[in-house]
Design a protein around this motif. Structure first.
Motif, PDB file in Angstrom:
ATOM      1  N   PRO A 119     -29.045  21.671   1.684  1.00 61.57           N
ATOM      2  CA  PRO A 119     -28.089  22.942   1.951  1.00 61.57           C
ATOM      3  C   PRO A 119     -27.931  22.776   3.601  1.00 61.57           C
ATOM      4  CG  PRO A 119     -30.060  23.961   1.427  1.00 61.57           C
ATOM      5  CD  PRO A 119     -30.253  22.447   1.258  1.00 61.57           C
ATOM      6  N   SER A 120     -26.650  23.147   4.119  1.00 60.55           N
ATOM      7  CA  SER A 120     -26.400  23.269   5.543  1.00 60.55           C
ATOM      8  C   SER A 120     -27.067  24.829   5.882  1.00 60.55           C
ATOM      9  CB  SER A 120     -25.129  23.369   6.001  1.00 60.55           C
ATOM     10  OG  SER A 120     -24.271  24.318   5.455  1.00 60.55           O
ATOM     11  N   GLN A 121     -26.906  25.728   4.915  1.00 58.76           N
ATOM     12  CA  GLN A 121     -27.346  26.984   5.273  1.00 58.76           C
ATOM     13  C   GLN A 121     -26.640  27.500   6.371  1.00 58.76           C
ATOM     14  OE1 GLN A 121     -31.717  26.362   6.016  1.00 58.76           O
ATOM     15  NE2 GLN A 121     -32.046  26.908   3.595  1.00 58.76           N
ATOM     16  N   SER A 122     -25.332  27.329   6.566  1.00 56.88           N
ATOM     17  CA  SER A 122     -24.306  27.927   7.593  1.00 56.88           C
ATOM     18  C   SER A 122     -24.581  27.330   8.822  1.00 56.88           C
ATOM     19  CB  SER A 122     -24.354  29.439   7.471  1.00 56.88           C
ATOM     20  OG  SER A 122     -23.849  29.821   6.180  1.00 56.88           O
ATOM     21  N   HIS A 123     -25.503  26.342   9.066  1.00 51.51           N
ATOM     22  CA  HIS A 123     -25.885  25.788  10.074  1.00 51.51           C
ATOM     23  C   HIS A 123     -24.684  25.040  10.946  1.00 51.51           C
ATOM     24  CE1 HIS A 123     -28.506  24.328  13.594  1.00 51.51           C
ATOM     25  NE2 HIS A 123     -28.163  23.184  13.337  1.00 51.51           N
ATOM     26  N   LEU A 124     -24.140  25.009  11.923  1.00 53.29           N
ATOM     27  CA  LEU A 124     -22.946  24.216  12.375  1.00 53.29           C
ATOM     28  C   LEU A 124     -23.619  22.857  12.768  1.00 53.29           C
ATOM     29  CD1 LEU A 124     -21.226  27.035  14.472  1.00 53.29           C
ATOM     30  CD2 LEU A 124     -20.679  26.407  12.029  1.00 53.29           C
ATOM     31  N   GLY A 125     -22.531  22.162  13.192  1.00 53.88           N
ATOM     32  CA  GLY A 125     -22.957  20.736  13.689  1.00 53.88           C
ATOM     33  C   GLY A 125     -22.642  19.761  12.757  1.00 53.88           C
ATOM     34  N   GLY A 126     -22.645  20.120  11.343  1.00 54.63           N
ATOM     35  CA  GLY A 126     -22.478  19.175  10.557  1.00 54.63           C
ATOM     36  C   GLY A 126     -23.731  18.718   9.905  1.00 54.63           C
ATOM     37  N   VAL A 127     -24.943  19.057  10.274  1.00 55.00           N
ATOM     38  CA  VAL A 127     -26.356  18.947   9.604  1.00 55.00           C
ATOM     39  C   VAL A 127     -27.081  20.108   9.494  1.00 55.00           C
ATOM     40  CG1 VAL A 127     -26.574  16.590  11.239  1.00 55.00           C
ATOM     41  CG2 VAL A 127     -27.497  18.722  11.966  1.00 55.00           C
ATOM     42  N   ALA A 128     -28.028  20.027   8.612  1.00 53.17           N
ATOM     43  CA  ALA A 128     -28.911  21.088   8.073  1.00 53.17           C
ATOM     44  C   ALA A 128     -29.823  21.503   9.188  1.00 53.17           C
ATOM     45  CB  ALA A 128     -29.718  20.967   7.030  1.00 53.17           C
ATOM     46  N   ARG A 129     -30.392  22.659   9.222  1.00 56.12           N
ATOM     47  CA  ARG A 129     -31.268  23.127  10.220  1.00 56.12           C
ATOM     48  C   ARG A 129     -32.479  22.475  10.344  1.00 56.12           C
ATOM     49  NH1 ARG A 129     -30.963  28.165  12.203  1.00 56.12           N
ATOM     50  NH2 ARG A 129     -29.365  28.753  10.334  1.00 56.12           N
ATOM     51  N   ARG A 130     -33.102  21.745   9.229  1.00 56.40           N
ATOM     52  CA  ARG A 130     -34.424  21.075   9.516  1.00 56.40           C
ATOM     53  C   ARG A 130     -34.043  19.594   9.222  1.00 56.40           C
ATOM     54  NH1 ARG A 130     -36.968  24.980  11.777  1.00 56.40           N
ATOM     55  NH2 ARG A 130     -37.070  26.844  10.931  1.00 56.40           N
ATOM     56  N   THR A 131     -32.817  19.092   9.608  1.00 52.02           N
ATOM     57  CA  THR A 131     -32.813  17.631   9.553  1.00 52.02           C
ATOM     58  C   THR A 131     -33.558  16.892   9.976  1.00 52.02           C
ATOM     59  OG1 THR A 131     -30.474  17.971   8.714  1.00 52.02           O
ATOM     60  CG2 THR A 131     -30.784  15.990   9.453  1.00 52.02           C
ATOM     61  N   ARG A 132     -33.533  17.347  11.426  1.00 52.35           N
ATOM     62  CA  ARG A 132     -34.695  16.272  12.229  1.00 52.35           C
ATOM     63  C   ARG A 132     -35.982  16.201  11.845  1.00 52.35           C
ATOM     64  NH1 ARG A 132     -32.949  15.235  17.501  1.00 52.35           N
ATOM     65  NH2 ARG A 132     -30.959  16.456  18.080  1.00 52.35           N
ATOM     66  N   ASN A 162     -26.583  13.511  18.412  1.00 50.86           N
ATOM     67  CA  ASN A 162     -27.896  13.602  19.169  1.00 50.86           C
ATOM     68  C   ASN A 162     -29.140  13.368  18.259  1.00 50.86           C
ATOM     69  OD1 ASN A 162     -26.400  14.684  21.167  1.00 50.86           O
ATOM     70  ND2 ASN A 162     -26.146  16.704  20.306  1.00 50.86           N
ATOM     71  N   ALA A 163     -29.002  13.220  16.553  1.00 49.43           N
ATOM     72  CA  ALA A 163     -30.048  13.094  16.075  1.00 49.43           C
ATOM     73  C   ALA A 163     -30.229  11.600  15.576  1.00 49.43           C
ATOM     74  CB  ALA A 163     -29.902  13.903  14.825  1.00 49.43           C
ATOM     75  N   CYS A 164     -29.430  10.590  16.004  1.00 51.61           N
ATOM     76  CA  CYS A 164     -29.137   9.235  15.579  1.00 51.61           C
ATOM     77  C   CYS A 164     -29.025   8.340  16.519  1.00 51.61           C
ATOM     78  CB  CYS A 164     -27.945   9.243  14.644  1.00 51.61           C
ATOM     79  SG  CYS A 164     -28.281  10.069  13.097  1.00 51.61           S
ATOM     80  N   ALA A 165     -29.625   7.089  16.244  1.00 50.93           N
ATOM     81  CA  ALA A 165     -29.333   5.854  17.162  1.00 50.93           C
ATOM     82  C   ALA A 165     -28.138   5.338  17.113  1.00 50.93           C
ATOM     83  CB  ALA A 165     -30.291   4.910  16.903  1.00 50.93           C
ATOM     84  N   THR A 166     -27.279   5.539  16.037  1.00 48.14           N
ATOM     85  CA  THR A 166     -25.977   4.912  15.873  1.00 48.14           C
ATOM     86  C   THR A 166     -25.305   5.869  14.949  1.00 48.14           C
ATOM     87  OG1 THR A 166     -26.715   2.808  16.114  1.00 48.14           O
ATOM     88  CG2 THR A 166     -24.451   3.110  15.041  1.00 48.14           C
ATOM     89  N   THR A 167     -23.999   6.421  15.432  1.00 49.04           N
ATOM     90  CA  THR A 167     -23.125   7.287  14.715  1.00 49.04           C
ATOM     91  C   THR A 167     -22.039   6.647  14.364  1.00 49.04           C
ATOM     92  OG1 THR A 167     -23.865   9.292  15.961  1.00 49.04           O
ATOM     93  CG2 THR A 167     -21.994   9.499  14.685  1.00 49.04           C
ATOM     94  N   VAL A 168     -21.765   6.593  13.015  1.00 50.20           N
ATOM     95  CA  VAL A 168     -20.595   6.154  12.352  1.00 50.20           C
ATOM     96  C   VAL A 168     -19.662   7.047  11.868  1.00 50.20           C
ATOM     97  CG1 VAL A 168     -19.624   4.353  10.471  1.00 50.20           C
ATOM     98  CG2 VAL A 168     -22.001   4.042  11.434  1.00 50.20           C
ATOM     99  N   VAL A 169     -18.307   7.025  12.285  1.00 44.54           N
ATOM    100  CA  VAL A 169     -17.512   8.063  11.825  1.00 44.54           C
ATOM    101  C   VAL A 169     -16.467   7.497  10.981  1.00 44.54           C
ATOM    102  CG1 VAL A 169     -15.397   9.339  12.423  1.00 44.54           C
ATOM    103  CG2 VAL A 169     -17.450   9.577  13.745  1.00 44.54           C
ATOM    104  N   VAL A 170     -16.231   7.917   9.743  1.00 41.73           N
ATOM    105  CA  VAL A 170     -15.715   7.061   8.604  1.00 41.73           C
ATOM    106  C   VAL A 170     -14.242   7.859   8.457  1.00 41.73           C
ATOM    107  CG1 VAL A 170     -15.411   6.659   6.116  1.00 41.73           C
ATOM    108  CG2 VAL A 170     -17.759   6.776   7.587  1.00 41.73           C
ATOM    109  N   SER A 171     -13.440   7.122   8.671  1.00 45.12           N
ATOM    110  CA  SER A 171     -11.729   7.649   8.622  1.00 45.12           C
ATOM    111  C   SER A 171     -11.081   6.873   7.317  1.00 45.12           C
ATOM    112  CB  SER A 171     -11.145   7.172   9.887  1.00 45.12           C
ATOM    113  OG  SER A 171     -11.324   7.842  10.808  1.00 45.12           O
ATOM    114  N   ALA A 172     -10.006   7.478   6.845  1.00 40.14           N
ATOM    115  CA  ALA A 172      -9.565   6.682   5.559  1.00 40.14           C
ATOM    116  C   ALA A 172      -7.916   6.467   5.995  1.00 40.14           C
ATOM    117  CB  ALA A 172      -9.466   7.705   4.423  1.00 40.14           C
ATOM    118  N   PRO A 173      -7.218   5.560   5.188  1.00 43.99           N
ATOM    119  CA  PRO A 173      -6.084   5.152   5.651  1.00 43.99           C
ATOM    120  C   PRO A 173      -5.171   6.499   5.574  1.00 43.99           C
ATOM    121  CG  PRO A 173      -6.779   3.580   4.092  1.00 43.99           C
ATOM    122  CD  PRO A 173      -7.943   4.427   4.302  1.00 43.99           C
ATOM    123  N   GLY A 174      -4.186   6.728   6.552  1.00 42.88           N
ATOM    124  CA  GLY A 174      -3.308   7.913   6.484  1.00 42.88           C
ATOM    125  C   GLY A 174      -4.034   8.743   7.540  1.00 42.88           C
TER     126      GLY A 174
END
Length: 248
Positions: A119-132, A162-174
């Motif tokens: 759970p994200s536990q309302s932590h902002l940034g797209g990741v959870a508080r203890r993801t690292r 800030n937590a990864c070596a490579t960041t991939v952003v996924v988009s969809a058609p449209g």
């Protein structure tokens, strides 16, 4: 808690011990936090490292489907893959569905894969508080690749970079309005852009739009993010994606 015994099991690749350890580091209890700190310090001595790949994108672009197909592609090459899927928490109840694992049925049955919704536990940034901390545990357990799936994020939730070596952003058609996409912080953090569902007829337009938008942006540290089209259904494009990751 016997943190020494738990540490030994994690280093042997015990998946149940890894799941217990992630639960421990996610706990807010004071005694659990002390035990988690001791465990992480013990595991840090192994100095094991994994390739950390962040996967982000707005809701509905097919991140979970993409992760399952990509995870199966990697395990098919003999790699051990851990998936940390961050699920949004309700602002009212504080609860989370944690249903990502059920959407990755094939990958969840793979012996070389480990999937953990958190759970994200309302932590902002797209990741959870203890993801690292969870990533560090997966590294100690010997996984070659750690895939971190963010919640469906918006313009300013870019902590994943800030937590990864490579960041991939996924988009969809449209993709939508081009000006809005240029301003969106989520596109600016991408090391690699992926357009999913490229088996759709309108995918080429989205690929072209993204490439044109990125054409005039200056490289970051000498790297110009490529745009890769792929299909999680047919498997098309995964070789191009791994080649782009190798170059990055």
């Amino acid at each position: 808690m016997d943190t020494a015994g738990l540490s030994e099991k994690i280093l042997r690749g015990d998946r149940r011990a890894l799941a217990r350890a992630i639960t421990l580091v996610e706990s807010g209890r004071e005694d659990h936090r002390a035990a988690a700190t001791a465990l992480l310090e013990e595991l840090a001595k192994s100095k094991r490292q994994s390739l950390r790949i962040g996967l982000s994108g707005t809701p509905g672009v097919g991140k979970s489907t993409f992760i399952e197909s990509f995870g199966m592609f990697l395990t098919g090459q003999g790699l051990r893959v851990a998936v940390l899927a961050v699920d949004p928490s309700s602002a009212r109840s504080g609860g989370s569905i944690l249903g990502d694992k059920t959407r990755m049925e094939r990958l969840s049955r793979d012996r070389n894969a480990f999937i953990r919704p958190s759970p994200s536990q309302s932590h902002l940034g797209g990741v959870a508080r203890r993801t690292r901390e969870a990533v560090s545990l997966c590294e100690a357990a010997g996984f070659d690749v750690v895939l971190i799936e963010t919640v469906g994020v918006g313009q300013d939730e870019v902590e994943i970079a800030n937590a990864c070596a490579t960041t991939v952003v996924v988009s969809a058609p449209g993709l939508g309005d081009e000006v809005q996409a240029i301003k969106a912080g989520i596109l600016e953090i991408a090391d690699i852009h992926v357009v999913s569902k490229c088996d759709r007829s309108d995918a080429n337009r989205t690929l072209t739009d993204l490439k044109l938008m990125l054409k005039d942006q200056p490289p970051r540290d000498g790297w110009r993010p490529p745009v890769v089209g792929l299909s999680s259904v047919t498997g098309e494009g995964f070789d191009d994606l791994t080649a782009a990751m190798d170059r990055h």
